[in-house]
Scaffold this motif. Sequence first.
Motif, mmCIF file in Angstrom:
data_model
loop_
_atom_site.group_PDB
_atom_site.id
_atom_site.type_symbol
_atom_site.label_atom_id
_atom_site.label_comp_id
_atom_site.label_asym_id
_atom_site.label_seq_id
_atom_site.Cartn_x
_atom_site.Cartn_y
_atom_site.Cartn_z
ATOM 1 N N SER A 45 0.811 -1.217 0.000
ATOM 2 C CA SER A 45 0.000 0.000 0.000
ATOM 3 C C SER A 45 0.845 1.267 0.000
ATOM 4 C CB SER A 45 -0.964 0.002 1.190
ATOM 5 O OG SER A 45 -0.241 0.079 2.395
ATOM 6 N N THR A 46 2.114 1.172 0.383
ATOM 7 C CA THR A 46 2.966 2.363 0.430
ATOM 8 C C THR A 46 4.013 2.402 -0.678
ATOM 9 O OG1 THR A 46 4.508 1.305 1.968
ATOM 10 C CG2 THR A 46 2.691 2.565 2.933
ATOM 11 N N SER A 47 4.113 1.345 -1.461
ATOM 12 C CA SER A 47 5.131 1.267 -2.513
ATOM 13 C C SER A 47 4.618 1.923 -3.794
ATOM 14 C CB SER A 47 5.471 -0.197 -2.788
ATOM 15 O OG SER A 47 6.216 -0.320 -3.970
ATOM 16 N N PRO A 48 5.450 2.719 -4.445
ATOM 17 C CA PRO A 48 5.012 3.339 -5.695
ATOM 18 C C PRO A 48 4.764 2.326 -6.809
ATOM 19 C CG PRO A 48 7.339 3.828 -5.286
ATOM 20 C CD PRO A 48 6.808 3.102 -4.078
ATOM 21 N N VAL A 49 5.495 1.224 -6.793
ATOM 22 C CA VAL A 49 5.340 0.192 -7.817
ATOM 23 C C VAL A 49 4.327 -0.853 -7.375
ATOM 24 C CG1 VAL A 49 6.548 -1.588 -9.126
ATOM 25 C CG2 VAL A 49 7.702 0.552 -8.576
ATOM 26 N N GLY A 50 4.291 -1.141 -6.101
ATOM 27 C CA GLY A 50 3.365 -2.134 -5.579
ATOM 28 C C GLY A 50 3.968 -3.520 -5.519
ATOM 29 N N LEU A 51 4.058 -4.042 -4.348
ATOM 30 C CA LEU A 51 4.546 -5.398 -4.123
ATOM 31 C C LEU A 51 3.438 -6.367 -4.524
ATOM 32 C CD1 LEU A 51 6.688 -7.256 -2.722
ATOM 33 C CD2 LEU A 51 5.425 -6.855 -0.609
ATOM 34 N N ARG A 52 3.771 -7.363 -5.320
ATOM 35 C CA ARG A 52 2.785 -8.385 -5.677
ATOM 36 C C ARG A 52 2.825 -9.482 -4.625
ATOM 37 N NH1 ARG A 52 4.840 -9.037 -11.617
ATOM 38 N NH2 ARG A 52 6.666 -8.829 -10.354
ATOM 39 N N ILE A 53 1.654 -9.890 -4.167
ATOM 40 C CA ILE A 53 1.548 -10.888 -3.102
ATOM 41 C C ILE A 53 0.913 -12.153 -3.654
ATOM 42 C CG2 ILE A 53 0.514 -11.431 -0.867
ATOM 43 C CD1 ILE A 53 0.654 -8.407 -0.248
ATOM 44 N N ILE A 54 1.604 -13.266 -3.426
ATOM 45 C CA ILE A 54 1.153 -14.583 -3.859
ATOM 46 C C ILE A 54 1.068 -15.464 -2.623
ATOM 47 C CG2 ILE A 54 1.823 -16.651 -5.150
ATOM 48 C CD1 ILE A 54 3.254 -14.745 -7.105
ATOM 49 N N ILE A 55 0.011 -16.242 -2.539
ATOM 50 C CA ILE A 55 -0.142 -17.207 -1.443
ATOM 51 C C ILE A 55 -0.463 -18.557 -2.062
ATOM 52 C CG2 ILE A 55 -1.476 -17.868 0.598
ATOM 53 C CD1 ILE A 55 -1.981 -14.908 1.105
ATOM 54 N N SER A 56 0.202 -19.587 -1.560
ATOM 55 C CA SER A 56 -0.084 -20.945 -2.031
ATOM 56 C C SER A 56 -0.434 -21.839 -0.858
ATOM 57 C CB SER A 56 1.119 -21.502 -2.791
ATOM 58 O OG SER A 56 2.246 -21.605 -1.944
ATOM 59 N N GLY A 57 -1.261 -22.827 -1.164
ATOM 60 C CA GLY A 57 -1.692 -23.769 -0.143
ATOM 61 C C GLY A 57 -2.890 -23.222 0.608
ATOM 62 N N PRO A 58 -3.479 -24.060 1.444
ATOM 63 C CA PRO A 58 -4.656 -23.633 2.192
ATOM 64 C C PRO A 58 -4.307 -22.547 3.214
ATOM 65 C CG PRO A 58 -4.190 -25.975 2.555
ATOM 66 C CD PRO A 58 -3.110 -25.435 1.689
ATOM 67 N N CYS A 59 -5.060 -21.477 3.186
ATOM 68 C CA CYS A 59 -4.863 -20.380 4.138
ATOM 69 C C CYS A 59 -6.219 -19.746 4.370
ATOM 70 C CB CYS A 59 -3.862 -19.361 3.577
ATOM 71 S SG CYS A 59 -3.437 -18.059 4.744
ATOM 72 N N SER A 60 -6.790 -19.994 5.541
ATOM 73 C CA SER A 60 -8.155 -19.550 5.801
ATOM 74 C C SER A 60 -8.254 -18.129 6.354
ATOM 75 C CB SER A 60 -8.839 -20.520 6.774
ATOM 76 O OG SER A 60 -8.108 -20.546 7.994
ATOM 77 N N SER A 61 -7.145 -17.487 6.582
ATOM 78 C CA SER A 61 -7.160 -16.133 7.122
ATOM 79 C C SER A 61 -7.874 -15.174 6.169
ATOM 80 C CB SER A 61 -5.727 -15.638 7.344
ATOM 81 O OG SER A 61 -5.718 -14.251 7.611
#
Length: 140
Positions: A98-114
Amino acid sequence: VVVTGLRIYVAGASTERERVARYMGALRDAGWEITEDWCASEASLGVEDGDLDEETARRVAMRDLDGVHRADVFWLVAPERPSFGACTELGYAVCQRSTSPVGLRIIISGPCSSIFARLADRRYPTHLDALRALTEPVNG
């Protein structure tokens, strides 16, 4: 192979360090720069992270967060059992995006119920699916 120059931070549970280290190796082979190899760092310390003295624990934590900060992509290899550290890193990555001018891409793999997993740019059902997507040739 993947476009070179991309930097990635791979988060996961320290109890699953060997698996995460193998994924980091495959990413390196595909041309990725690992911003912080916490797996190698933890292994070199010779003790579990919960057993570190205060000064060392603080230094290691700051080094990991710096790795997230310097990354273009954050990949959470969702642990089989909850990991306070991996969840903290995910939260930090969301803030960095949210603060990066380019934007960090976030990837999640596997089960994550959060509920916070829903903030990922991309989710994969398995870790191998994510690894394949990250290492497949561009335009291929």
